[in-house]
Design a protein around this motif. Sequence first.
Motif, PDB file in Angstrom:
ATOM      1  N   SER A 121     -33.871 -13.326 -72.237  1.00  0.00           N
ATOM      2  CA  SER A 121     -33.915 -14.217 -73.401  1.00  0.00           C
ATOM      3  C   SER A 121     -35.275 -14.883 -73.511  1.00  0.00           C
ATOM      4  O   SER A 121     -35.813 -15.039 -74.611  1.00  0.00           O
ATOM      5  CB  SER A 121     -32.825 -15.288 -73.308  1.00  0.00           C
ATOM      6  OG  SER A 121     -31.565 -14.699 -73.364  1.00  0.00           O
ATOM      7  N   LEU A 122     -35.827 -15.270 -72.377  1.00  0.00           N
ATOM      8  CA  LEU A 122     -37.149 -15.887 -72.372  1.00  0.00           C
ATOM      9  C   LEU A 122     -38.206 -14.899 -72.860  1.00  0.00           C
ATOM     10  O   LEU A 122     -39.073 -15.255 -73.659  1.00  0.00           O
ATOM     11  CB  LEU A 122     -37.498 -16.395 -70.972  1.00  0.00           C
ATOM     12  CG  LEU A 122     -38.868 -17.038 -70.815  1.00  0.00           C
ATOM     13  CD1 LEU A 122     -39.000 -18.253 -71.724  1.00  0.00           C
ATOM     14  CD2 LEU A 122     -39.103 -17.416 -69.364  1.00  0.00           C
ATOM     15  N   GLU A 123     -38.118 -13.650 -72.407  1.00  0.00           N
ATOM     16  CA  GLU A 123     -39.054 -12.623 -72.875  1.00  0.00           C
ATOM     17  C   GLU A 123     -38.940 -12.440 -74.379  1.00  0.00           C
ATOM     18  O   GLU A 123     -39.944 -12.329 -75.092  1.00  0.00           O
ATOM     19  CB  GLU A 123     -38.782 -11.295 -72.172  1.00  0.00           C
ATOM     20  CG  GLU A 123     -39.165 -11.271 -70.708  1.00  0.00           C
ATOM     21  CD  GLU A 123     -38.706  -9.996 -70.008  1.00  0.00           C
ATOM     22  OE1 GLU A 123     -38.335  -9.021 -70.707  1.00  0.00           O
ATOM     23  OE2 GLU A 123     -38.698  -9.989 -68.770  1.00  0.00           O
ATOM     24  N   ARG A 124     -37.701 -12.409 -74.881  1.00  0.00           N
ATOM     25  CA  ARG A 124     -37.474 -12.250 -76.320  1.00  0.00           C
ATOM     26  C   ARG A 124     -38.054 -13.438 -77.088  1.00  0.00           C
ATOM     27  O   ARG A 124     -38.689 -13.283 -78.118  1.00  0.00           O
ATOM     28  CB  ARG A 124     -35.961 -12.136 -76.576  1.00  0.00           C
ATOM     29  CG  ARG A 124     -35.581 -10.994 -77.431  1.00  0.00           C
ATOM     30  CD  ARG A 124     -34.098 -10.777 -77.670  1.00  0.00           C
ATOM     31  NE  ARG A 124     -33.226 -11.923 -77.573  1.00  0.00           N
ATOM     32  CZ  ARG A 124     -32.314 -12.093 -76.618  1.00  0.00           C
ATOM     33  NH1 ARG A 124     -32.167 -11.204 -75.671  1.00  0.00           N
ATOM     34  NH2 ARG A 124     -31.536 -13.146 -76.627  1.00  0.00           N
ATOM     35  N   TYR A 125     -37.818 -14.653 -76.576  1.00  0.00           N
ATOM     36  CA  TYR A 125     -38.335 -15.858 -77.235  1.00  0.00           C
ATOM     37  C   TYR A 125     -39.864 -15.863 -77.225  1.00  0.00           C
ATOM     38  O   TYR A 125     -40.486 -16.167 -78.237  1.00  0.00           O
ATOM     39  CB  TYR A 125     -37.795 -17.112 -76.550  1.00  0.00           C
ATOM     40  CG  TYR A 125     -38.373 -18.391 -77.108  1.00  0.00           C
ATOM     41  CD1 TYR A 125     -37.904 -18.921 -78.298  1.00  0.00           C
ATOM     42  CD2 TYR A 125     -39.402 -19.063 -76.445  1.00  0.00           C
ATOM     43  CE1 TYR A 125     -38.431 -20.083 -78.823  1.00  0.00           C
ATOM     44  CE2 TYR A 125     -39.941 -20.226 -76.966  1.00  0.00           C
ATOM     45  CZ  TYR A 125     -39.455 -20.733 -78.148  1.00  0.00           C
ATOM     46  OH  TYR A 125     -39.991 -21.881 -78.672  1.00  0.00           O
ATOM     47  N   ASN A 126     -40.453 -15.524 -76.072  1.00  0.00           N
ATOM     48  CA  ASN A 126     -41.915 -15.525 -75.970  1.00  0.00           C
ATOM     49  C   ASN A 126     -42.539 -14.502 -76.922  1.00  0.00           C
ATOM     50  O   ASN A 126     -43.593 -14.736 -77.495  1.00  0.00           O
ATOM     51  CB  ASN A 126     -42.367 -15.268 -74.538  1.00  0.00           C
ATOM     52  CG  ASN A 126     -42.134 -16.470 -73.640  1.00  0.00           C
ATOM     53  OD1 ASN A 126     -41.960 -17.590 -74.105  1.00  0.00           O
ATOM     54  ND2 ASN A 126     -42.110 -16.237 -72.340  1.00  0.00           N
ATOM     55  N   ALA A 127     -41.875 -13.364 -77.095  1.00  0.00           N
ATOM     56  CA  ALA A 127     -42.423 -12.302 -77.945  1.00  0.00           C
ATOM     57  C   ALA A 127     -42.219 -12.589 -79.433  1.00  0.00           C
ATOM     58  O   ALA A 127     -43.122 -12.354 -80.245  1.00  0.00           O
ATOM     59  CB  ALA A 127     -41.784 -10.965 -77.586  1.00  0.00           C
ATOM     60  N   SER A 128     -41.033 -13.102 -79.813  1.00  0.00           N
ATOM     61  CA  SER A 128     -40.707 -13.207 -81.239  1.00  0.00           C
ATOM     62  C   SER A 128     -40.408 -14.614 -81.728  1.00  0.00           C
ATOM     63  O   SER A 128     -40.152 -14.796 -82.919  1.00  0.00           O
ATOM     64  CB  SER A 128     -39.499 -12.321 -81.553  1.00  0.00           C
ATOM     65  OG  SER A 128     -39.754 -10.993 -81.176  1.00  0.00           O
ATOM     66  N   GLY A 129     -40.361 -15.579 -80.864  1.00  0.00           N
ATOM     67  CA  GLY A 129     -40.103 -16.943 -81.289  1.00  0.00           C
ATOM     68  C   GLY A 129     -38.627 -17.253 -81.431  1.00  0.00           C
ATOM     69  O   GLY A 129     -37.754 -16.474 -81.017  1.00  0.00           O
ATOM     70  N   PRO A 130     -38.302 -18.385 -82.040  1.00  0.00           N
ATOM     71  CA  PRO A 130     -36.913 -18.828 -82.116  1.00  0.00           C
ATOM     72  C   PRO A 130     -36.012 -17.918 -82.939  1.00  0.00           C
ATOM     73  O   PRO A 130     -34.795 -17.938 -82.775  1.00  0.00           O
ATOM     74  CB  PRO A 130     -36.996 -20.220 -82.746  1.00  0.00           C
ATOM     75  CG  PRO A 130     -38.359 -20.351 -83.287  1.00  0.00           C
ATOM     76  CD  PRO A 130     -39.231 -19.357 -82.604  1.00  0.00           C
ATOM     77  N   ASP A 131     -36.573 -17.108 -83.814  1.00  0.00           N
ATOM     78  CA  ASP A 131     -35.747 -16.193 -84.602  1.00  0.00           C
ATOM     79  C   ASP A 131     -35.117 -15.098 -83.748  1.00  0.00           C
ATOM     80  O   ASP A 131     -34.164 -14.449 -84.180  1.00  0.00           O
ATOM     81  CB  ASP A 131     -36.569 -15.555 -85.722  1.00  0.00           C
ATOM     82  CG  ASP A 131     -37.008 -16.574 -86.756  1.00  0.00           C
ATOM     83  OD1 ASP A 131     -36.324 -17.620 -86.873  1.00  0.00           O
ATOM     84  OD2 ASP A 131     -38.026 -16.343 -87.420  1.00  0.00           O
ATOM     85  N   ALA A 132     -35.621 -14.894 -82.542  1.00  0.00           N
ATOM     86  CA  ALA A 132     -35.073 -13.871 -81.655  1.00  0.00           C
ATOM     87  C   ALA A 132     -33.809 -14.359 -80.945  1.00  0.00           C
ATOM     88  O   ALA A 132     -33.125 -13.569 -80.299  1.00  0.00           O
ATOM     89  CB  ALA A 132     -36.109 -13.459 -80.614  1.00  0.00           C
ATOM     90  N   LEU A 133     -33.502 -15.640 -81.057  1.00  0.00           N
ATOM     91  CA  LEU A 133     -32.323 -16.202 -80.402  1.00  0.00           C
ATOM     92  C   LEU A 133     -31.131 -16.147 -81.346  1.00  0.00           C
ATOM     93  O   LEU A 133     -31.263 -15.987 -82.536  1.00  0.00           O
ATOM     94  CB  LEU A 133     -32.598 -17.653 -79.988  1.00  0.00           C
ATOM     95  CG  LEU A 133     -33.806 -17.872 -79.077  1.00  0.00           C
ATOM     96  CD1 LEU A 133     -34.008 -19.352 -78.838  1.00  0.00           C
ATOM     97  CD2 LEU A 133     -33.628 -17.130 -77.764  1.00  0.00           C
ATOM     98  N   GLY A 134     -29.968 -16.305 -80.783  1.00  0.00           N
ATOM     99  CA  GLY A 134     -28.755 -16.341 -81.596  1.00  0.00           C
ATOM    100  C   GLY A 134     -27.961 -15.064 -81.455  1.00  0.00           C
ATOM    101  O   GLY A 134     -28.270 -14.171 -80.667  1.00  0.00           O
TER     102      GLY A 134
END
Length: 177
Positions: free
Chosen positions: A58-71
């Motif tokens: 999740s951290l990798e996803r957030y770092n790569a794409s920002g808050p839109d990658a969460l959820g």
Amino acid sequence: MARVAEHLSVADLEQRFRSCPEPIEARHLQVIWLLAQGHTVGATSKVTSFGPRWIEQSLERYNASGPDALGDGHRHNGPEPRLLTPEVLEVVRLRLAEPPPDGGLWSSRKVADVIAAHLGLERVRPQRGWDALQALSYSLQRPRPKNPKFATAETAEAIKRSWRAPSLPKPRPSPAC
């Protein structure tokens, strides 16, 4: 300690986490917020009950794409409607305002025929007609049939006049002590 990209400040992450209406996205924001505060992956895992590997991903996803990658990534799954598009539903809604061609009442079969005619198809399954009725929150509004033994107004009035309220039982005297 995990490095969190500065897409949002710690205060912004907290504010988003606390005000998020989606529970899954809120939990994901909580994980990133805790990491941004300086908590380790292990400590965050204990607090949130997510596995360490999932937190790292999740951290990798957030770092790569920002808050839109969460959820919840599943919320956008599934194809777009092909038959019951907003345009078709509007046509059905307008057609339901009029009586069906054979008189009578609207049924899922008749609605499916309207859909087929609008789309230029030979036939549409009755289930799609039912789905359209459900999508439009349409419900059959007709009164219940009258009981053939229903009393007339005069008979009902006579029954009301002859009716007496049941008498309440008289209280028993209390036993002497």
